[in-house]
Every structure is written in C-alpha cells, then in structure tokens.
Write a protein that holds these residues in place. Structure first.
Motif, short mmCIF file in Angstrom:
data_model
loop_
_atom_site.label_atom_id
_atom_site.label_comp_id
_atom_site.label_asym_id
_atom_site.label_seq_id
_atom_site.Cartn_x
_atom_site.Cartn_y
_atom_site.Cartn_z
N GLU A 157 56.48 -37.17 10.65
CA GLU A 157 57.78 -37.06 11.46
C GLU A 157 57.12 -36.19 12.86
N ILE A 158 56.27 -35.09 12.57
CA ILE A 158 56.04 -34.14 13.52
C ILE A 158 54.79 -34.77 14.33
N ALA A 159 53.93 -35.54 13.49
CA ALA A 159 52.92 -36.36 14.55
C ALA A 159 53.43 -37.26 15.15
N THR A 160 54.69 -37.90 14.90
CA THR A 160 55.30 -38.72 15.81
C THR A 160 55.93 -38.20 16.83
N GLU A 161 56.47 -37.01 16.52
CA GLU A 161 57.10 -36.48 17.75
C GLU A 161 56.02 -36.03 18.65
N LEU A 162 54.83 -35.35 18.31
CA LEU A 162 53.78 -35.07 19.04
C LEU A 162 53.26 -36.32 19.90
N LYS A 163 53.18 -37.41 19.26
CA LYS A 163 52.60 -38.89 19.90
C LYS A 163 53.72 -39.00 21.00
N ASN A 164 54.99 -39.03 20.68
CA ASN A 164 55.79 -39.40 21.77
C ASN A 164 55.56 -38.67 22.94
N ALA A 165 55.19 -37.29 22.63
CA ALA A 165 55.05 -36.51 23.74
C ALA A 165 53.65 -36.63 24.51
N GLY A 166 52.78 -37.61 23.93
CA GLY A 166 51.56 -37.90 24.69
C GLY A 166 50.38 -37.07 23.82
N LYS A 167 50.55 -36.67 22.57
CA LYS A 167 49.54 -35.79 22.13
C LYS A 167 49.12 -36.62 20.71
N ASP A 168 48.01 -37.36 20.65
CA ASP A 168 47.46 -37.78 19.52
C ASP A 168 47.00 -37.12 18.46
N ILE A 169 47.51 -36.94 17.22
CA ILE A 169 46.86 -35.90 16.29
C ILE A 169 47.40 -36.54 14.94
N ALA A 170 46.27 -36.60 14.12
CA ALA A 170 46.66 -36.97 12.83
C ALA A 170 47.75 -36.15 11.94
N TRP A 171 48.63 -36.90 11.01
CA TRP A 171 49.52 -36.05 10.34
C TRP A 171 48.98 -34.74 9.42
N ASN A 172 47.46 -35.21 9.09
CA ASN A 172 47.03 -34.33 8.12
C ASN A 172 46.19 -33.15 8.49
N LYS A 173 46.49 -32.72 9.98
CA LYS A 173 45.71 -31.64 10.31
C LYS A 173 46.45 -30.21 10.18
N GLU A 174 45.99 -29.29 10.22
CA GLU A 174 46.39 -27.98 9.97
C GLU A 174 47.39 -27.68 10.84
N LEU A 175 47.45 -28.15 12.06
CA LEU A 175 48.08 -27.68 13.46
C LEU A 175 49.68 -28.31 12.84
N ILE A 176 49.81 -29.45 12.41
CA ILE A 176 51.06 -30.01 11.79
C ILE A 176 51.69 -29.01 11.17
N ALA A 177 50.92 -28.36 9.92
CA ALA A 177 51.87 -27.45 9.01
C ALA A 177 52.23 -26.24 9.61
N MET A 178 51.20 -25.69 10.59
CA MET A 178 51.71 -24.59 11.28
C MET A 178 52.89 -24.71 12.17
N ILE A 179 53.09 -26.04 12.73
CA ILE A 179 54.07 -26.01 13.63
C ILE A 179 55.34 -26.35 12.69
N ALA A 180 55.09 -27.13 11.55
CA ALA A 180 56.44 -27.07 10.55
C ALA A 180 56.91 -25.75 10.18
N TYR A 181 55.79 -24.71 10.07
CA TYR A 181 56.33 -23.23 9.78
C TYR A 181 56.91 -22.77 10.50
N LEU A 182 56.22 -22.68 11.90
CA LEU A 182 56.87 -21.77 13.02
C LEU A 182 58.32 -22.48 13.22
N HIS A 183 58.60 -23.77 13.06
CA HIS A 183 60.15 -24.34 13.20
C HIS A 183 60.77 -23.87 12.09
N LYS A 184 60.28 -23.34 11.05
CA LYS A 184 61.07 -23.07 9.99
C LYS A 184 61.77 -21.47 10.21
#
Lengths: 181, 824
Positions: free
Chosen positions: B674-701
């Motif tokens: 979901e987060i990777a899709t959100e980023l993709k929609n915003a023009g940022k391509d990054i695989a779902w299994n990168k550490e960045l995605i987990a960091m964003i999930a945590y910060l958004h928690k």
C-alpha cells in the motif's frame, strides 16, 4: 583515640598532622590518616534544610493538594492563554483576499520558507499539489485555501495553525494571486 | 609482631592503566566526530555506521564503560591491595576482569556502529553482551569482597566502602534494567513496556551516573588525593555521613529524567525531592576532598596532579549542585531536551571523571615504574589545555541551550509561536555547535599530550610486577561490638555484614518506585484506541531503534502550550503500553516525532515527503542537520525474525490474536505494498520490501491512534450510520468524485474498476449495496480497508457515498473479477 602528642616545633615549622589535636591515632590505611573533625555545620544545616523543603514540597502538592499537578497546570496555562489572546487569536477574523503589496510580500516570504519544500518555488508542486494550475481539490476561494493551510488535509498536508491567522491569510492571498505570475 | 610476606599484583594495575589511556583516546575521538557531524552533517560520509545516531551510543559507552571503567579498575586494583594489605583474592578473577572487560568493549565497538542496540541510553548493548557484563562485573565484585575477607588490616577504609557500593549497586541496576527476551542472537525486547520501561531505564541511567561515575571516583579520590597531597582526611565522621546518605538517596532520584513527561505525578515528586536532598551528601565528598588539602595548597601551585584533583573535585561540586537544580520542575521545563543536559554531563564527565583519571595516571605510573614523572611541565600543559577545552566545550552549549529553549517557548504578542519552524531554532545555535567542536578538540589535545609523557615515564623506570610487601596478620577480636565501638566502626571490620547493609541501602529507592509502576494499574491509564504495532510498523520501529533516532528526536510532547502548539496533543501514559523499549528520547536536536502519524496534525508528513527527506535532507530543506539515509533505499527489509518477534511480543502481553505470527508476514506485505503504491502514485518508484517503507509505516503510526480517538470523539453524535440519504446533485457527485480520485483510486482504480480493492463498478458487492452499507464501509473500514470518518466530515462522506453508489453497474474497462454476492 585522642592525640596527646605535643608539637614542640609547631611555631617554627607550621602545620604538622602528627601533632594535630584531631588526628585519630589508630586510623592508618596505607599511610593515610584521618582527622576527627566534625562535618561543617553549614553543610549539615543545608542537609536538614533540603529535607524540610522536600517534606514541604510533598505536603504542598500531595497531602494538602495546594499546588496544581501536571495536567491541571497545563489546563491553567491553556485557559490563561485563551483569555489573554482572546482578541488576537480566537476573536473574529475576516477572511478576505488581501491585495496590498506589504501583505503579499510577507506572504511570499512565508511561502518561500514553509511551502517550497512540498509545493516547489514556483508552485508547480512535487510532494504537494500543483498550486498554479486550474485544479483546486478543496476549492479556490480564499476561505478554502485559508482553511487548508490552517487545518491541514487528510491527504497529508500538515496543519499550519501554529502560524498566526494573519500570516496564513497573507500566504493564502499570495498563492491565489502572485504565485501564478 | 610477626610479619607476613606477600606480593602486590602490579601487573594487573599496569594493564588497566594502559587500557584506560587507549580507550580515553578512542572514546574522545568518537565523541569529537559525532559533535562535528552536528555542525557538518555530511561528515557521516553517507556511511550507516558513521552516522550520529550510531556514533553517539558508541561515544557514551566508550567514555563511561571503557575509559572511566578501566580507570576505576586501575585505581581500585592498586589501592584495594594496599589498603587491605593483601594481594587480590584471585589472580584468575583479576585476569577475567581485565580481559573480559576489554572483550566486552571490543564487542561494543563492533555492535554499536552496526546498529545492534537495545535502544536504551547507556544500556544499548544487546542481551548477549549484557550477560557477559554481568559475569565480568561479578568477577570484579567477587575479587573485591574476597580480598576484603582475607585482608590483614582490621578496618576497611572509606575508599573501599565506595568501591563496594559501586559493585553492589551496578550489579543490581544492570541486571534489573537488562531483563529482556531474545528474538535472536543479536536482538531482544525489554520486558518492560512504555512508562515502566522509562522508570526502570532512568533508575538505571541515573544511577549509572551515581554508581559508575560518582561513587567509584569518590573511592579513587579518598585514596589518591590524600596520597598525592600527603595530608590526612579532613573528617572521618563526614566520610560516614556522606557515604551513607549518598548511596541511600541517589537511588530514588531517577525520575527527575522524566519530569513533565507521561509519568504519574507521585513518581515525579519523588524524583524532585530526592534530587534536592542529594546536594549536601554530594557536597560532603567535595568538602572532605578540598579540606583534606588544608595546609597543602602551596603544593597545588606546583603539582599538576593536585591541580587535576582540585579541578575534578570542584567540577564534582558544580555538577552535583547543578543536577538538583535541573531537577526542579520549573528549571527542567526549560533545560530538558536541550544542550543544557549535554553541557551538564560534560562538566561531570570531562571535569570530575576525566581529571580524576588523568591526575591518578600521572601519580600512579611513576609509582608503578619506580621513577619520576618524565615532564611535570607537560602535565601542567595538559591540565591548562584541558581546562580551557572543557570551558570552550561547555559554555557555548549552555548558551545554545538558553537560546534554543527560549526560542521554543517564545510567543508573539498575538499568542502564536514566535519560531514555528523548528529549524530556525537549530540554525540559530549552529555557531555554538562549531565552537563546542573546538573545545572538544582542545580537551582531546590535552589527552594526546599525556601519552608521550607517560610512555617516556614508563621507559625511564622499571615495573616490579609482583611487589613484595609485609604486614602483620589480622588480629582476631570479638565478632560482637566492643565497648565504646560505634556501630559504623564495628561494621567496618565485618566485610560481609557491610556488603549486606550496602545492598539494603541501595535497593530500597528502586523498589519503592518500580514495583507500584508495574503492579498498580491506575498508574498507567489505558487508552482503548491505542493498538499494537502492525508487523510492518514493528519492523520500522526496530529500524528506528537501530539507527539511534532517539539520540536526536524525542517522542514525548510535554504538557506545555509551547509544545502542544508546535507538535499537537501532549503525550499520555496509555499511549506507550506496547512500546518495548520506550523511545521517548532525552534530547531534541530535531523536532519531536510523537505526533508524526497524526493526520492533519502539524507534524504529519506524507510518505513522499519522507522519501525525499530521507534521501537528501539538505537538498530538501536547506540548513537541516539531519543526516541522509541512502541505505533505507537500498537495503531489503529483513523480516526473517518477524514470527519470533510477534511471539515475543505476545509473551510480553501485547494482544495480537492467537496464531497471528503465522499471518504477520502476509499483513506486512500488504501494508508495504500500500505504501509503495502511494509512493508510486506520487511518482516515486521503490520496491515494497525496502527499509524505507517500514520506516514510513512506523512514522505514520506515531500518534495515529490518538488522532483517531480524538476525531471519533469529536464527531460523536454526528456519527450514526443509519438513514443515509444520498444526493444526486451534480455538484455533490462531482465533489464525491474528487475525493474518490484523491483517496480511493489507489486501491479501487481511477474508474472504480478495482486494483487492490474490489471492483466497485460491477454488479457484485461484498458488504452490501444499500447506501447505509456503503457509508458504513467508507466510514469505519472493512477488512484491510481503513475507515475514513476521522478524515472527512459527514457531508463529504455522503458526497463520496453518493458517488460510489452511482458507480454500480457502470462496468468500467479492465474491471477486476467480481467478488461477493450479485446485486439484485
């Protein structure tokens, strides 16, 4: 044990611990001796004072509940601020498009500082939406733009209500007029 | 009298002394580098292990446990043998103590830069090293108490009381604070949660200062100061009074690290009053030290050693006055989270610990090597340059702290924050950050000057590794108290009794504060809306811990208008019940993050903002001193221990449903996509299994649950999901379509054809096709879909419902296969 050694040469050679009246003669630890001086009275009084102060502190806040605890203190602070800033902050405020040069210049300065990271210097967008096209998700009225800046949006724009209303109005006016030029 | 011949073990003292010098240099160098990174963020060279968040724990651990730890052992092993007239109890234990301790330090130096950390300040080392520390520490204590038992002198001297108290207290603190459940070899979760963890951690953290940096150094002072000055101790009675009051009171003062934070008021009060009561007991040590120099002040002028000691004792007096002052809530409201704390600990660390250690080395090395100090002049130069360095380090930081805290708290006449941008308050103090590096460099230079001086001293002499000594055996006297013997004098000749009394004295404070925090429920009022971390958030949190984010960011909004205006609602005790460990932090080099998941709040930033910000903070926000985290974009998220992590959390009482560990991975992937899709929609391509995605999930928690709780409370009364009347006005449908496009399209497709979520344009439905059904799903969520009632007011939700309802039967192109029942 009391030290009864008399120092015959004291007046000639100054202090010599061996003849110190307070020397405890049977304390010798690898050559280190100890004196039987009492602790300085002022230090003892300081200690008693801090103990009394502490008892007083606990009594004041917890036993007699005279002072506000954390949550109440915060409520007081907020109530005070609301009273103090009633006219300036929560008072009536007319949201109209500003067009004087000073306001727009101030708006531009705020924009440069707080908005460019997401909306870009020329407002073409990036992380935030494009502000210079004709699309307005939340409406293009000054009231809508003001509201978005002040309260943020669920899509991710942060709330800027820590800025004064006047400053928000300036930057909203700037976005609606000057930015496109 | 018969004289017994025995041999002092000087070799072990020499080894500890060499280790002290080595780790002093390493620890200071790391500190210097970390300080430089605050002034020049690019100095991390984009290397993960060189980033501030990882260097800072290395610096603190190296200084506290490696440098001063070895200094303590050096002084203790030298003085204990001589004060007790006996060789150390066991050479084997001495060796285990030395080599074990150095091994631990090396492990720390490897694991901390790698991000292997528990995330608890000054207790960052992971569980397996914690066990080693306990073993080696007990070896030290065993050796110490064993030597006390086989001593030849009748009474035990005050220096050894302090060493003994240090051993007992640190053993209790270390073990108490390090109870953790291993996830794997290199990762564990503390058993304490949130507020409890905070109380236990600062009971430990504060008393690591007390019993690692204070009492053992008082022990050193009581031996080396009278030795160097050749004067008797000023007052034996003062020694007793300040020793007993110090070790008893210190243990209660831990909560002063948590003032105005999410801690029950009673615990804060204990922290305040016991800190105030510490002034006189602490000063007792300073007074006894300074008055011991009576009649020897002329020597201070000439002797570098005594100068070091005098400044050390004075710095001790200053720190122990400043500490209680910082524990007064009014002062703490200003000082906490600023560089004031950093300046304060460096007066203690550089002044008291550093100078005591340097003075001791300058005195001890010539004694060990039967020679004279190579150059008194060089030692004097070290003294002056280090004193200057200490001032040049701390004064700018005091200035920075006053400046920044006043900026944080300043309001305009109209009642708004005068500096709403956090960065402005950082930019203002940058010159101070540069100056502090210069001060640190001077101090470091002093230590460098010491090295050739000590090496030349060693070379000019010769060490006798087993030094012959003789003393009469201990006279056997009655076990009972003799007539005229004071109770204290009596226990001074009873090693085991003394140890037990010390244990009782140090343990009371901690028990009184910690036990109610764990057992009495009312101390931590629960908040129903607060939910456990999702698997992805949990993994993100572990990365947050790994990177040492807590060294610069707090997660604790204090109940001040200046903070709630800047960050949002203040932090409550119930928010942290699933936090193993707590991550409140104690310094705000960057802004507080407790509300960074509070949508529509002041601190919320969208995923793509985090993407840009982690990638290149300076390019993104000019003047920021946040380091870049390029490896978040490269590293695959390692969730191989996820199952075990969930199981451990369940053991600790986190209410994941039974068997959730097996489903966790699927949930992790779903949320990451979901987060990777959100980023993709915003023009940022990054695989779902990168550490960045987990960091964003945590910060958004962070703070998200609180935002949902407040929002749903606000909209109560307007929250019924029955009697939804749809609108068919074009402007409402248009508004609904706009919301759909921005919010729903990422899962349901731009035309409602279905992507992750189901097809909304076919004639099938999972949750029902009546307006009430659709409204309910949109408002409250269903399955993996989140509810949106906290994000949109009711009129907007109805517009959206109307639009979604109008989609039924439009059969858009590329529609997803039907799911659910057919609509009749």
């Amino acid at each position: 044990m009391e030290n009864n050694n008399k120092d015959p040469k004291e007046i000639f050679e100054g202090y010599n611990e061996k003849f110190d009246k307070n020397l405890i003669t049977d304390h010798d630890y690898d050559g280190i001796k100890e004196l039987d001086n009492p602790p300085p009275p002022w230090l003892m009084w300081l200690f008693y004072l801090t103990v009394f102060w502490s008892l007083g502190y606990v009594a004041y806040f917890h036993w007699f509940k005279q002072g506000p605890l954390q949550a109440e203190e915060y409520e007081n602070e907020i109530a005070e601020a609301e009273k103090k800033y009633k006219d300036t902050k929560t008072g009536a405020f007319e949201i109209i498009l500003l067009n004087d040069e000073t306001s727009l210049a101030a708006g531009a300065a705020t924009y440069a500082k707080s908005c460019t990271a997401c909306h870009g210097q020329n407002g073409k967008g990036g992380i935030g939406v494009n502000l210079v096209d004709e699309e307005w998700i939340y409406g293009s009225d000054i009231k809508n733009v003001f509201d978005v800046i002040k309260n943020g949006t669920s899509k991710g724009m942060a709330s800027f209500n820590s800025l004064p209303d006047k400053q928000i109005l300036e930057v909203a006016s700037f976005v609606l007029t000057e930015l496109k030029k | 009298m018969i004289q017994e011949k025995f041999y002092y073990d000087n070799k072990i003292v020499k080894l500890f002394a060499l280790a002290t010098i080595l780790w002093a240099i390493v620890g200071m160098l790391v500190g210097l580098w970390a300080a430089a990174e605050l002034a020049y963020p690019s100095w991390n060279l984009n290397l993960s292990w060189l980033t501030f968040g990882r260097l800072r724990p290395l610096h603190t651990n190296a200084i506290i446990f490696a440098f001063t730890g070895n200094a303590i052992f050096t002084g203790a092993y030298y003085s204990v043998q001589r004060l007790l007239k006996a060789r150390m109890f066991s050479d084997l234990l001495s060796k285990i103590n030395f080599w074990g301790w150095q091994f631990i330090i090396v492990l720390a130096a490897v694991t901390l830069p790698l991000g292997i950390t528990t995330g608890k300040e000054y207790a960052e080392l992971e569980w397996i090293i914690d066990i080693l520390i306990a073993v080696v520490w007990v070896a030290f204590g065993w050796n110490l108490i064993g030597t006390m038992i086989k001593r030849r002198v009748q009474h035990i001297y005050v220096a050894i009381w302090f060493f003994l108290a240090s051993f007992v207290a640190v053993a209790v603190l270390h073990i108490g604070n390090s109870i953790e459940i291993p996830v794997n070899f290199l990762k564990s979760y503390t058993v304490y949660a949130g507020v409890q963890d905070a109380v236990v951690q600062w009971w430990y953290g504060h008393n690591a200062v007390a019993f690692f940096l204070t009492t053992p150094f008082l022990g050193l002072m009581y031996y080396f100061l009278p030795k160097a000055a050749n004067r008797p101790i000023y007052s034996y009675r003062l020694s007793i009074i300040h020793f007993l009051s110090l070790i008893f009171i210190y243990m209660w003062a831990g909560p002063h690290h948590l003032l105005y934070q999410a801690l029950p008021d009673w615990a804060q009060t204990l922290g305040v009053v016991f800190s105030i009561m510490l002034i006189a007991p602490s000063w007792g040590g300073m007074i006894n030290g300074l008055l011991t120099l009576r009649g020897a002040w002329d020597k201070v002028r000439d002797s570098a050693i005594l100068k070091f000691f005098v400044v050390a004792v004075t710095a001790y007096g200053m720190s122990t006055f400043e500490g209680p002052m910082l524990s007064i809530k009014t002062v703490n409201a200003l000082s906490h989270f600023t560089d004031w704390t950093i300046a304060h600990v460096h007066i203690g660390g550089m002044g008291w610990n550093g100078f005591m250690a340097f003075g001791m080395l300058y005195w001890l090395i010539p004694k060990l090597f039967n020679t004279k100090l190579h150059s008194e002049k060089s030692a004097n130069l070290h003294f002056w340059i280090a004193t200057l360095g200490m001032l040049a380090y701390s004064l700018p930081l005091y200035w920075a702290a006053f400046t920044q805290t006043l900026m944080w708290k300043e309001f305009t006449d109209a009642g708004y924050l005068a500096y709403p941008e956090f960065l402005d308050t950082v930019t203002q103090i940058m010159p101070m950050y540069v100056t502090r590096v210069i001060g640190g460099t001077l101090y470091f230079t002093g230590a460098i000057i010491m090295i050739p001086n000590l090496i030349k001293t060693m070379k000019s002499g010769h060490i006798i590794e087993n030094e012959e000594a003789s003393a009469p055996p201990r006279e056997k006297i009655a076990k009972k108290r003799l007539a005229g013997e004071t109770p204290h004098r009596w226990v001074e000749r009873k090693a085991v009794h003394f140890t037990v009394w010390v244990l009782i004295a140090v343990i009371i404070g901690g028990l009184v504060e910690i036990i109610p925090m764990i057992t009495v429920k009312s101390n931590i009022p629960t908040i129903e809306a607060v939910k456990p971390y999702t698997p992805l958030e949990l993994e993100g949190r572990d990365i947050y811990v790994r990177e040492g984010c807590y060294t610069c960011h707090s997660q604790m909004v204090r109940p001040f208008r200046s903070e709630t205006e800047r960050y949002g609602e203040y932090s409550k005790q119930g928010e942290f019940v699933y936090d193993h460990p707590f991550q409140w932090g104690s310094k705000r080099t960057g802004p507080d993050l407790a509300r960074s998941g509070y949508r529509g709040g002041k601190m919320f930033r969208p995923a793509v903002w985090h993407y840009e910000h982690f990638k290149d903070p300076q390019k993104f926000i000019e003047g920021s001193i946040m380091p870049a985290y390029p490896w978040f974009f490269e590293n695959d998220l390692d969730y191989s221990s996820l199952k075990r992590k969930i199981n451990v959390m369940q053991m600790l009482g986190v209410p994941y449903p039974e068997g959730y560990a097996d489903r966790a991975e699927a949930d992790l992937k779903k949320q990451a996509e979901e987060i990777a899709t959100e980023l993709k929609n915003a023009g940022k391509d990054i695989a779902w299994n990168k550490e960045l995605i987990a960091m964003i999930a945590y910060l958004h928690k962070l703070g998200k649950d609180i935002s949902l709780a407040t929002e749903s409370k606000k909209s109560d009364g307007d929250n019924s999901t029955t009697n939804i009347s749809l609108s068919d006005k074009p402007e409402d449908l248009q508004a609904g379509a706009e919301i759909f496009k921005s919010t729903c399209a990422s899962c349901h497709g731009i035309n409602g054809q279905g992507v992750v979520g189901p097809n909304l344009g076919d004639n099938f439905t999972i949750h029902g096709s009546e307006p009430e059904n659709i409204y309910k799903v949109i408002a409250n969520g269903a399955g993996i879909m989140t509810g949106y009632k906290s994000q949109f007011e009711k009129t907007k939700l109805i517009q959206l419902t109307s639009y979604v309802h109008s989609l039924i039967g439009t059969n858009p192109e590329n529609g997803k296969d039907p799911e659910g029942k057919e609509i009749k």
